[in-house]
Write an enzyme that holds these catalytic residues in place. Sequence first.
Site, PDB file in Angstrom:
ATOM      1  N   ILE A 159       0.873  -1.169   0.000  1.00 29.12           N
ATOM      2  CA  ILE A 159       0.000   0.000   0.000  1.00 29.12           C
ATOM      3  C   ILE A 159       0.913   1.223   0.000  1.00 29.12           C
ATOM      4  O   ILE A 159       1.671   1.451   0.936  1.00 29.12           O
ATOM      5  CB  ILE A 159      -0.989  -0.009   1.181  1.00 29.12           C
ATOM      6  N   GLU A 160       0.856   1.993  -1.090  1.00 31.49           N
ATOM      7  CA  GLU A 160       1.873   3.011  -1.349  1.00 31.49           C
ATOM      8  C   GLU A 160       1.305   4.423  -1.320  1.00 31.49           C
ATOM      9  O   GLU A 160       0.307   4.726  -1.973  1.00 31.49           O
ATOM     10  CB  GLU A 160       2.532   2.727  -2.711  1.00 31.49           C
ATOM     11  N   VAL A 161       1.984   5.280  -0.574  1.00 33.75           N
ATOM     12  CA  VAL A 161       1.699   6.719  -0.481  1.00 33.75           C
ATOM     13  C   VAL A 161       0.216   6.975  -0.223  1.00 33.75           C
ATOM     14  O   VAL A 161      -0.472   7.648  -0.986  1.00 33.75           O
ATOM     15  CB  VAL A 161       2.194   7.469  -1.731  1.00 33.75           C
TER      16      VAL A 161
END
EC number: 2.1.2.11
Length: 270
Positions: A159-161
């Site tokens: 799960i990115e940014v």
Amino acid sequence: MKKHRRATVADLLAEKGKRQLTMLRVTSLEEAEAAEKAGIDIVSVPPSLLGPVFREIAPTPFAIPGLEYGDHVSAEDYLRAAFAALKAGGDAVYCAASLQTIRRMRDEGIPVCGHLGLIPSKATWTGGFRAVGKTAASAAEIWRQTKALEEAGAFAAEIEVVPADVAAAISSNTSMLMISMGAGSGCDAQYLFADDVLGANRDHYPRHAKVYRNFAAEHDRLQRERIAAFSEFAEDVKTGAYPEKRHNVGIDEAELKVFLQQLRSETGNR
């Protein structure tokens, strides 16, 4: 021979909510060996890095080779690549392809790590390389995608940014192992690229990156030394300073005399 035991999918899932796992993106055998010796839990690797040498120097990290989006097309392509990666020493595969493809791999028992939030290969749909989930509607869409990914059979998701509070809430409501890249400590693992950790990246550093060393400056220093050494070698050859007598192989004088006599007789030269 000492046998090393590395974590299984079940082991990692059993750690969910208990402690923060560590994860690095490594792209060389040197980085893989360093990750092993530093006790890093999970490594993301290019499939080409896998093989007997990789597992000899990095026997314990859980390895997730990336099946890069666009390198494969059909579900069968992904399946073949996934089986090859697992056979070469991978423990799971990263896949940002369709839910249908992820389901197909899960049906074959292949552990899959998906991707949520900012997905670089699909960033055009969320406005480019920027944070995702900063509105209630956007956060709800990430939650919807999380449930869909979980239903498709993925055991983990990067799960990115994504806002830390949003990621933490999602992580606590899914059975998947949630791997944070710039999404806060409310997830199950913290993920950074080795290039960023080492300060080897000469481009923009993302907000979530933390630089622990300055390899770029060291690489510059080594390049200057490399050029200087090559220049000195060229000058030595030009002036006759290289090779010296100590660099040459000798021959017994009697043997040399016999050889030279034979050479003169065959060539007619005195």
